[in-house]
Write an enzyme that holds these catalytic residues in place. Structure first.
Site, PDB file in Angstrom:
ATOM      1  N   CYS A   1       0.831  -1.196   0.000  1.00  0.00           N
ATOM      2  CA  CYS A   1       0.000   0.000   0.000  1.00  0.00           C
ATOM      3  C   CYS A   1       0.869   1.251   0.000  1.00  0.00           C
ATOM      4  CB  CYS A   1      -0.840  -0.046   1.267  1.00  0.00           C
ATOM      5  SG  CYS A   1      -1.607   1.499   1.591  1.00  0.00           S
TER       6      CYS A   1
HETATM    7  N1  LIG Z   1      -7.429  -0.979   2.260  1.00  0.00           N
HETATM    8  C1  LIG Z   1      -6.808   0.025   1.689  1.00  0.00           C
HETATM    9  O1  LIG Z   1      -6.098   0.805   2.323  1.00  0.00           O
HETATM   10  C2  LIG Z   1      -6.973   0.274   0.242  1.00  0.00           C
HETATM   11  C3  LIG Z   1      -7.425  -0.714  -0.577  1.00  0.00           C
HETATM   12  N2  LIG Z   1      -7.496  -0.515  -1.927  1.00  0.00           N
HETATM   13  C4  LIG Z   1      -8.009  -1.600  -2.747  1.00  0.00           C
HETATM   14  O2  LIG Z   1      -7.823  -1.298  -4.110  1.00  0.00           O
HETATM   15  C5  LIG Z   1      -8.948  -1.728  -4.874  1.00  0.00           C
HETATM   16  C6  LIG Z   1      -9.486  -0.586  -5.661  1.00  0.00           C
HETATM   17  O3  LIG Z   1     -10.137   0.323  -4.764  1.00  0.00           O
HETATM   18  P1  LIG Z   1     -11.054   1.491  -5.320  1.00  0.00           P
HETATM   19  O4  LIG Z   1     -10.223   2.404  -6.142  1.00  0.00           O
HETATM   20  O5  LIG Z   1     -11.811   2.082  -4.198  1.00  0.00           O
HETATM   21  O6  LIG Z   1     -12.080   0.658  -6.185  1.00  0.00           O
HETATM   22  P2  LIG Z   1     -12.713   0.998  -7.550  1.00  0.00           P
HETATM   23  O7  LIG Z   1     -11.658   1.286  -8.559  1.00  0.00           O
HETATM   24  O8  LIG Z   1     -13.698  -0.050  -7.862  1.00  0.00           O
HETATM   25  O9  LIG Z   1     -13.454   2.357  -7.212  1.00  0.00           O
HETATM   26  C7  LIG Z   1     -14.637   2.383  -6.499  1.00  0.00           C
HETATM   27  C8  LIG Z   1     -15.342   3.706  -6.705  1.00  0.00           C
HETATM   28  O10 LIG Z   1     -14.962   4.594  -5.673  1.00  0.00           O
HETATM   29  C9  LIG Z   1     -14.326   5.747  -6.235  1.00  0.00           C
HETATM   30  N3  LIG Z   1     -13.235   6.052  -5.329  1.00  0.00           N
HETATM   31  C10 LIG Z   1     -12.109   5.359  -5.097  1.00  0.00           C
HETATM   32  N4  LIG Z   1     -11.354   5.938  -4.153  1.00  0.00           N
HETATM   33  C11 LIG Z   1     -12.059   7.023  -3.771  1.00  0.00           C
HETATM   34  C12 LIG Z   1     -11.832   8.054  -2.847  1.00  0.00           C
HETATM   35  N5  LIG Z   1     -10.704   8.091  -2.116  1.00  0.00           N
HETATM   36  N6  LIG Z   1     -12.752   9.018  -2.712  1.00  0.00           N
HETATM   37  C13 LIG Z   1     -13.887   9.008  -3.444  1.00  0.00           C
HETATM   38  N7  LIG Z   1     -14.163   8.082  -4.354  1.00  0.00           N
HETATM   39  C14 LIG Z   1     -13.261   7.098  -4.514  1.00  0.00           C
HETATM   40  C15 LIG Z   1     -13.919   5.352  -7.619  1.00  0.00           C
HETATM   41  O11 LIG Z   1     -13.934   6.428  -8.513  1.00  0.00           O
HETATM   42  P3  LIG Z   1     -12.571   7.175  -8.979  1.00  0.00           P
HETATM   43  O12 LIG Z   1     -11.529   6.112  -9.160  1.00  0.00           O
HETATM   44  O13 LIG Z   1     -12.943   7.845 -10.241  1.00  0.00           O
HETATM   45  O14 LIG Z   1     -12.256   8.111  -7.873  1.00  0.00           O
HETATM   46  C16 LIG Z   1     -15.012   4.386  -8.012  1.00  0.00           C
HETATM   47  O15 LIG Z   1     -16.139   5.045  -8.461  1.00  0.00           O
HETATM   48  C17 LIG Z   1      -9.931  -2.337  -3.879  1.00  0.00           C
HETATM   49  O16 LIG Z   1      -9.781  -3.722  -3.880  1.00  0.00           O
HETATM   50  C18 LIG Z   1      -9.512  -1.765  -2.550  1.00  0.00           C
HETATM   51  O17 LIG Z   1      -9.770  -2.629  -1.489  1.00  0.00           O
HETATM   52  C19 LIG Z   1      -7.128   0.662  -2.490  1.00  0.00           C
HETATM   53  C20 LIG Z   1      -6.629   1.674  -1.728  1.00  0.00           C
HETATM   54  C21 LIG Z   1      -6.575   1.591  -0.293  1.00  0.00           C
HETATM   55  N1  LIG Z   2      -3.579   1.162  -0.051  1.00  0.00           N
HETATM   56  C1  LIG Z   2      -3.710   0.005  -0.686  1.00  0.00           C
HETATM   57  N2  LIG Z   2      -4.100  -1.061   0.037  1.00  0.00           N
HETATM   58  C2  LIG Z   2      -4.252  -2.190  -0.650  1.00  0.00           C
HETATM   59  C3  LIG Z   2      -4.020  -2.309  -2.011  1.00  0.00           C
HETATM   60  N3  LIG Z   2      -4.297  -3.549  -2.385  1.00  0.00           N
HETATM   61  C4  LIG Z   2      -4.686  -4.196  -1.276  1.00  0.00           C
HETATM   62  N4  LIG Z   2      -4.652  -3.376  -0.228  1.00  0.00           N
HETATM   63  C5  LIG Z   2      -4.962  -3.677   1.170  1.00  0.00           C
HETATM   64  O1  LIG Z   2      -3.880  -4.393   1.756  1.00  0.00           O
HETATM   65  C6  LIG Z   2      -4.397  -5.521   2.460  1.00  0.00           C
HETATM   66  C7  LIG Z   2      -3.338  -6.598   2.654  1.00  0.00           C
HETATM   67  O2  LIG Z   2      -2.327  -6.106   3.491  1.00  0.00           O
HETATM   68  P1  LIG Z   2      -1.053  -6.956   3.973  1.00  0.00           P
HETATM   69  O3  LIG Z   2      -0.317  -6.037   4.862  1.00  0.00           O
HETATM   70  O4  LIG Z   2      -1.588  -8.155   4.702  1.00  0.00           O
HETATM   71  O5  LIG Z   2      -0.258  -7.353   2.784  1.00  0.00           O
HETATM   72  C8  LIG Z   2      -5.577  -5.919   1.610  1.00  0.00           C
HETATM   73  O6  LIG Z   2      -6.487  -6.774   2.250  1.00  0.00           O
HETATM   74  C9  LIG Z   2      -6.185  -4.555   1.281  1.00  0.00           C
HETATM   75  O7  LIG Z   2      -7.000  -4.071   2.279  1.00  0.00           O
HETATM   76  C10 LIG Z   2      -3.587  -1.158  -2.710  1.00  0.00           C
HETATM   77  O8  LIG Z   2      -3.321  -1.185  -3.923  1.00  0.00           O
HETATM   78  N5  LIG Z   2      -3.440  -0.038  -1.999  1.00  0.00           N
END
Ligand SMILES: NC(=O)C1=CN([C@@H]2O[C@H](COP(=O)(O)OP(=O)(O)OC[C@H]3O[C@@H](n4cnc5c(N)ncnc54)[C@H](OP(=O)(O)O)[C@@H]3O)[C@@H](O)[C@H]2O)C=CC1
Ligand SMILES: Nc1nc2c(ncn2[C@@H]2O[C@H](COP(=O)(O)O)[C@@H](O)[C@H]2O)c(=O)[nH]1
Length: 320
Positions: free
Chosen positions: A174
């Site tokens: 991340c």
């Molecule tokens: N656990 C974590 O810390 C994180 C996990 N992830 C993982 O990455 C994958 C992609 O995530 P994600 O981009 O949300 O999924 P998607 O690409 O499916 O986006 C979901 C929707 O939310 C919008 N979106 C995404 N981020 C934000 C934000 N910060 N504020 C407002 N709208 C938002 C996107 O639009 P648009 O892209 O146009 O903004 C889209 O419409 C998922 O599997 C997620 O779990 C990603 C980052 C952090």
């Molecule tokens: N900020 C982001 N978080 C992400 C992304 N892809 C997955 N994830 C999150 O990480 C955990 C796994 O964490 P780990 O420390 O056990 O390796 C996963 O479940 C998501 O919540 C990403 O691209 N960006």
């Protein structure tokens, strides 16, 4: 609130009540089902695939299949034909709404649906929970996330989630903290503690666990289940690409919001790492189970419940 993470904490033993750690039981109930361990591989393309999902379901372990380039209808049909638990992920886009409608029409309601977006404290999640409930009533267990605050946990529960997933930015691949300045990276265990105080339903601690002992620590601070990516990503069965360097085998592990998963460099919040392959997945499960049985014995009990109330210390300097 004092911010602390996994390596800042040590749990304190209680008097042992078992003669062997094999007497300690690591089972956990989530929704209508009881699973062998309170861990679930991250729903990421380099961590889980259909084969691993099937293997875990057959072994009575919880799984959450990822949502990337994936035919959920075919998967659920196949799993249901074997009477296996079905657990999928959805996003919040139009195709995700259609998928819920199609699954309902085909009477392929999954046992578990995880709404999986980066910033889960959002209206888009509220609407998706309502959509799932409108179509599937209470026939499916909804996990929603990811979130970082007690208010988010309260809102998601109020909107109808059955469990919330806590962790914004603590993951190994991340880069959210670096790119946005936000998240629970560096204080994920503190966030679990803070969020669990507000929760009335299960919490899934997601990301930042680096060693098996972090499972017990997550449970101590309020998690029911732990979602883990990096510790599960590098096995012989793992879906990530193989890379050999100096005769040593590695697997690619990349973030779901990385350019490698997205196929484009837009709103990138994830990176790629190589992790050395550590053997078969079930060997890691076995080791995790044994380590958790040991944790339960140190907690002075026979089940996970004993861990929830043990004393702990916050170390002055990290023990790593
Ligand atoms: N656990 C974590 O810390 C994180 C996990 N992830 C993982 O990455 C994958 C992609 O995530 P994600 O981009 O949300 O999924 P998607 O690409 O499916 O986006 C979901 C929707 O939310 C919008 N979106 C995404 N981020 C934000 C934000 N910060 N504020 C407002 N709208 C938002 C996107 O639009 P648009 O892209 O146009 O903004 C889209 O419409 C998922 O599997 C997620 O779990 C990603 C980052 C952090
Ligand atoms: N900020 C982001 N978080 C992400 C992304 N892809 C997955 N994830 C999150 O990480 C955990 C796994 O964490 P780990 O420390 O056990 O390796 C996963 O479940 C998501 O919540 C990403 O691209 N960006």
């Amino acid at each position: 609130m004092y911010a602390f993470d996994y390596e800042d904490i040590q749990l304190i033993p209680n008097m042992c009540v078992v003669n062997s750690r094999s007497e300690c039981n690591t089972f956990v109930t989530l929704g209508k089902h009881t699973f062998k361990m309170p861990v679930v591989p991250a729903n990421m393309a380099t961590v889980i695939n259909e084969e691993i999902s099937e293997m875990l379901a057959k072994g009575n372990y919880f799984y959450v299949m990822h949502r990337f380039n994936f035919d959920a209808v075919a998967f659920i049909k196949k799993m249901k034909s074997q009477n296996l638990i079905t657990s999928i992920s959805v996003g919040v886009k139009p195709q995700d709404y259609k998928l819920i409608e199609e699954l309902t029409k085909l009477d392929l309601i999954p046992d578990y649906i995880t709404i999986d977006i980066a910033h889960g404290h959002a209206n888009s999640v509220k609407k998706m929970i309502a959509h799932i409930r409108n179509h599937m009533n209470d026939k499916t267990f909804i996990i929603a996330g990811n979130v970082a605050t007690p208010q988010a946990v309260r809102d998601l529960e109020y909107w109808g989630a059955d469990a919330t997933k806590v962790g914004v930015g603590p993951g190994k691949v991340c880069i959210t903290k670096l790119k946005t300045g936000f998240g629970t990276g560096g204080w994920q265990l503190g966030a679990i503690k803070w969020c669990s105080k507000a929760a009335t339903k299960p919490i899934i601690a997601d990301g930042g666990l680096r060693v098996n002992g972090d499972i017990a620590k997550s449970i101590r601070f309020g998690a029911t289940m732990c979602m883990i990516g990096s510790l599960f990503a590098a096995h012989e069965e793992s879906p990530g690409n193989n890379v050999t360097i100096d005769n040593v085998l590695f697997k690619e592990y990349y973030g779901s919001a990385s350019e490698y998963n997205k196929g484009e460099k837009r709103y990138v919040e994830g990176k790629k790492e190589l992790i050395q392959v550590r053997g078969k997945l079930m060997e890691t499960y076995q080791e995790m189970e044994e380590d958790l049985q040991s944790s339960i014995s140190y907690a002075g009990g026979k089940t996970l419940k004993a861990i929830k109330s043990v004393d702990y210390v916050i170390l002055k300097t990290s023990n790593f």
